[in-house]
Design a protein around this motif. Structure first.
Motif, PDB file in Angstrom:
ATOM      1  N   ARG A 309       0.834  -1.217   0.000  1.00  0.00           N
ATOM      2  CA  ARG A 309       0.000   0.000   0.000  1.00  0.00           C
ATOM      3  C   ARG A 309       0.858   1.251   0.000  1.00  0.00           C
ATOM      4  O   ARG A 309       0.586   2.209  -0.737  1.00  0.00           O
ATOM      5  CB  ARG A 309      -0.941  -0.008   1.210  1.00  0.00           C
ATOM      6  N   GLY A 348      -6.510  -5.366  -0.503  1.00  0.00           N
ATOM      7  CA  GLY A 348      -7.758  -4.770  -0.952  1.00  0.00           C
ATOM      8  C   GLY A 348      -7.668  -3.304  -1.330  1.00  0.00           C
ATOM      9  O   GLY A 348      -8.129  -2.914  -2.419  1.00  0.00           O
ATOM     10  N   PRO A 349      -7.089  -2.437  -0.483  1.00  0.00           N
ATOM     11  CA  PRO A 349      -7.034  -1.015  -0.838  1.00  0.00           C
ATOM     12  C   PRO A 349      -6.297  -0.743  -2.145  1.00  0.00           C
ATOM     13  O   PRO A 349      -6.691   0.134  -2.919  1.00  0.00           O
ATOM     14  CB  PRO A 349      -6.297  -0.391   0.355  1.00  0.00           C
ATOM     15  N   LEU A 351      -5.908  -3.013  -4.677  1.00  0.00           N
ATOM     16  CA  LEU A 351      -6.693  -3.593  -5.764  1.00  0.00           C
ATOM     17  C   LEU A 351      -7.908  -2.733  -6.098  1.00  0.00           C
ATOM     18  O   LEU A 351      -8.275  -2.578  -7.274  1.00  0.00           O
ATOM     19  CB  LEU A 351      -7.129  -5.013  -5.385  1.00  0.00           C
ATOM     20  N   GLN A 352      -8.518  -2.165  -5.081  1.00  0.00           N
ATOM     21  CA  GLN A 352      -9.706  -1.335  -5.315  1.00  0.00           C
ATOM     22  C   GLN A 352      -9.376  -0.057  -6.079  1.00  0.00           C
ATOM     23  O   GLN A 352     -10.254   0.523  -6.726  1.00  0.00           O
ATOM     24  CB  GLN A 352     -10.369  -1.004  -3.975  1.00  0.00           C
ATOM     25  N   GLN A 353      -8.126   0.356  -6.018  1.00  0.00           N
ATOM     26  CA  GLN A 353      -7.704   1.555  -6.752  1.00  0.00           C
ATOM     27  C   GLN A 353      -7.172   1.216  -8.149  1.00  0.00           C
ATOM     28  O   GLN A 353      -6.701   2.101  -8.868  1.00  0.00           O
ATOM     29  CB  GLN A 353      -6.597   2.273  -5.976  1.00  0.00           C
ATOM     30  N   ASP A 354      -7.257  -0.065  -8.533  1.00  0.00           N
ATOM     31  CA  ASP A 354      -6.761  -0.503  -9.844  1.00  0.00           C
ATOM     32  C   ASP A 354      -5.297  -0.123 -10.055  1.00  0.00           C
ATOM     33  O   ASP A 354      -4.897   0.306 -11.146  1.00  0.00           O
ATOM     34  CB  ASP A 354      -7.614   0.084 -10.978  1.00  0.00           C
ATOM     35  N   PRO A 374     -10.378  -8.348 -10.833  1.00  0.00           N
ATOM     36  CA  PRO A 374     -10.568  -7.141 -10.015  1.00  0.00           C
ATOM     37  C   PRO A 374      -9.248  -6.536  -9.548  1.00  0.00           C
ATOM     38  O   PRO A 374      -8.503  -7.143  -8.786  1.00  0.00           O
ATOM     39  CB  PRO A 374     -11.400  -7.648  -8.844  1.00  0.00           C
ATOM     40  N   GLY A 375      -8.956  -5.343 -10.053  1.00  0.00           N
ATOM     41  CA  GLY A 375      -7.771  -4.616  -9.630  1.00  0.00           C
ATOM     42  C   GLY A 375      -6.491  -4.973 -10.346  1.00  0.00           C
ATOM     43  O   GLY A 375      -5.447  -4.378 -10.080  1.00  0.00           O
TER      44      GLY A 375
END
Length: 448
Positions: A309, A348-349, A351-354, A374-375
């Motif tokens: 991250r 997750g954070p 991946l969620q931001q691609d 996803p991501g």
């Protein structure tokens, strides 16, 4: 790989023979120490007896292959350790014997005079195997280093990747020779070059297995390493089956892997290679504190998730593209039960931001490209470095964009070909080539 350690029927006999020696209290001192690593009810002998069983859950579709067609690789800590112990002792015994024709003569005479010697029917031999198995189990796990290695690379670098390669089989050796040619051509072209193993040296990552199946064929020479060619290795579940000691203390202690160190000089199982345009983060998805953890699904020991991250957030004005490397898969078409929650949760954070452009992994012994997940724009599996795997039936699964289905017939059986991947950086674009164990181009693409 020695036949006694790689043939399924032989493995089954050895596992049962070791179990009987344990249950008969013939190795109690070693069993008492090893049982401290085995949870559950009952005394030490009972707990150890319960784990000494074949699961018939072999890697790469080899569980029911005919004898001699492929090494039997089961995803079990206890069984893998027994296999390692058998191979270690057989190899030592062979090395201690005389060379050439005289060895063959004496071996033949020995079989006639003592037909059960050095087999699962030889109690003294089995006790040696049991003591070795129990000794490795008693060691527990090597500590995890929470600090990564970091190393700069150029925007014209070449990365040569291979996954699940550490079997030492002839076609795995052929892969290594082809990788060495890629290293040589990169040097000739003036590229800096870096070779990365995505994990798994079989059966259980003993020091002797790293020496025999990996370091002996590693495609970088000491002279090349001295000139700046770097080597990197991720931690796989089979690497952890003997506690990770061979991985941390043998593989990563080889001078060719000298850059895989944290700032304080300790070997570490995760790293970041940084060019002006890219961050490549290699993750340890296998280290876990429990010794009997089979590692079928990925785990992600802290602080790796936070490290990804922090890297992904980076400098907002000069943000580099992000690529991930791991042993375990993020998505799967053929082994969905191997997908656990850890990677999606801890990453997750990001991946969620691609933020992840590409992700290369092993574990599943195939070479295939998935549609965007996803991501992740380019999810890629390339665990086909050294484990025989049966070809799939039917058309491509819906989630798969392409798959290497090149085949070879070996010992009367049809298998997928082994292979490796070459990534050539061209600034913020990567030219990716996927090749098989003959050097044939299987797939080519631009990662942008």
């Amino acid at each position: 790989m020695e036949a006694q350690a790689s043939d399924r029927d032989s493995v089954a006999r050895y596992v049962e023979a070791v179990r009987q020696q344990v249950l008969a209290h013939r190795v109690d001192a070693s069993a008492t120490k090893a049982a401290t690593q085995v949870p559950g009810d009952g005394d030490a002998v009972t707990r150890l007896g319960n784990i000494l069983k074949l699961k018939d859950d072999a890697a790469g579709g080899t569980a029911h292959a005919p004898a001699g067609a492929a090494p039997y690789l089961e995803r079990s800590v206890a069984v893998s350790l027994v296999q390692s112990a058998v191979e270690e002792h057989v190899t030592q015994r062979n090395a201690a014997g005389l060379a050439g024709w005289w060895t063959r003569v004496t071996t033949a005479l020995e079989r006639l005079l003592h037909p059960g010697r050095y087999t699962p029917d030889d109690p003294n031999w089995v006790i040696k195997i049991a003591e070795s198995f129990l000794g490795h189990l008693a060691e527990g796990n090597h500590p995890f280093n929470p600090e990564p290695a970091e190393h700069p690379i150029s925007d014209s670098a070449r990365l040569v990747l291979v996954g699940d390669w550490g079997t030492g089989l002839p076609r795995a050796q052929a892969v290594a020779a082809l990788m060495a040619e890629e290293v040589g051509s990169a040097i000739a072209d003036g590229r800096d070059v870096h070779v990365i193993h995505l994990g798994d040296v079989y059966y259980s990552g003993l020091a002797s297995e790293y020496q025999r199946n990996a370091l002996a064929y590693w495609p970088i020479s000491p002279d090349q390493a001295g000139d700046g060619v770097t080597s990197w290795a991720l931690n796989g579940n089979h690497d952890m089956y003997s506690g990770g000691y061979g991985y941390f203390q043998t593989m990563l202690s080889d001078p060719r892997f000298r850059f895989q160190r944290s700032a304080d000089g300790r070997p570490t199982s995760y790293f970041r290679l940084t060019s002006p345009s890219w961050d490549f983060i290699g993750l340890d998805t296998s280290w876990y504190p429990e010794v009997l953890f089979e590692g079928l699904q990925a785990v992600l020991q802290d602080p790796q998730g936070q490290y990804v991250r922090t890297t992904a957030d980076g400098d907002q004005t000069q943000r580099r593209k992000l690529a991930l490397l791991s042993h375990h898969q993020y998505v799967s078409a053929y082994s969905p039960t191997d997908i656990g929650p850890a990677l999606g949760s801890k990453l997750g954070p990001v991946l969620q931001q691609d933020r992840v452009t590409a992700w290369w992994w092993g574990h599943e012994h195939r070479c295939m490209g998935f549609l965007p997940a996803p991501g992740v724009r380019f999810p890629r599996c390339m665990g086909n470095g050294g484990v025989p795997t049966a070809p799939p039936d039917g058309s491509l699964p819906a989630s798969v964009a392409w798959e290497n289905r090149d085949q070879v017939v070996d010992a009367g059986q049809t298998w997928l070909r082994f292979g490796y991947t070459v990534l050539d950086l061209h600034g913020d674009r990567i030219g990716a080539r996927y090749l098989n164990d003959r050097g044939d181009l299987v797939h080519q693409e631009d990662i942008v």
